[in-house]
Enzyme design. Sequence first.
Site: not given
Length: 296
Positions: A125-127, A129
């Site tokens: 997951l993106d930082a 998100t």
Amino acid sequence: MRVDAGLAKLLGISRSAVASLAESGDVRLDGGPTSKSDRLLSGSWLEVELPSAEQPRTEVSAVPVEGMTIVHEDDDIVVVNKPVGVAVHPSPGWEGPTVLGGLAAAGVRVATAGPSERQGVVHRLDAGTTGVMVVAKSEFAYSALKRAFKERTVDKHYHALVQGHPDPSKGTIDAPIDRHPRHDYKFAVVTGGRESVTHYEMVEAFRAASLVDVKLETGRTHQIRVHFSAIKHPCVGDLTYGADPVLARRLGLARQWLHAYSLGFEHPADGRRVTFDSDYPPDLQHAVDLLREQDH
């Protein structure tokens, strides 16, 4: 194609990098030296010698992660609820907290499969998100989950708050994604990019935005953010991909409104279907509450 254009496409490096390789004699066509402007012909034998790059070493440091909770843990997997501002694993240039560092600090041993800085990681997951994600603890689980993600048998559901009202209210965005042609830190819908498929359905409509349920068929970097930006409905708060900063400020958002709320897959140990969920974190819940208040 010219040597510089063709090799740049083949190797995923810049034309200028190819040009310097050709100038230093590291590109040979049919056994002989070639220049960047020579033509690549079908059936020719192309040899390229790439310089050995010193890879920066990134190691996992055991550092507790505030707000990260373990949703489920057994001998094969650990499922966590990832807070905002936390990367999944260490990488060059990232100095913030990581999921792997948080697990190490909690005494959780993960699988040793995979590159050293991201052992046990089967998806990311993106930082910016938040939400639910799984990390493999056993080598068998690592292989099984990697295969499940590749074969698209994992159910990944996200909720996204997007600007405006997508039309139709239920649909599929099927558009290839690759690195942005001008901005290296971004991704974009690009002809010839990697296949990317996003299914969505409206959950709740507000005056300024829509809450949508998103199911990913593929898992490209920034996929949901790129796809909704491409159809002119960026995630609220996602200034990188064209969101309205005024609306973001009004809702108190300092990042994109995007949350991985459900993850379902066959458990590697026995094949039973398991699903794990995650509630909205306070900043995302607050934004939705404000929209509801403003609409009434």
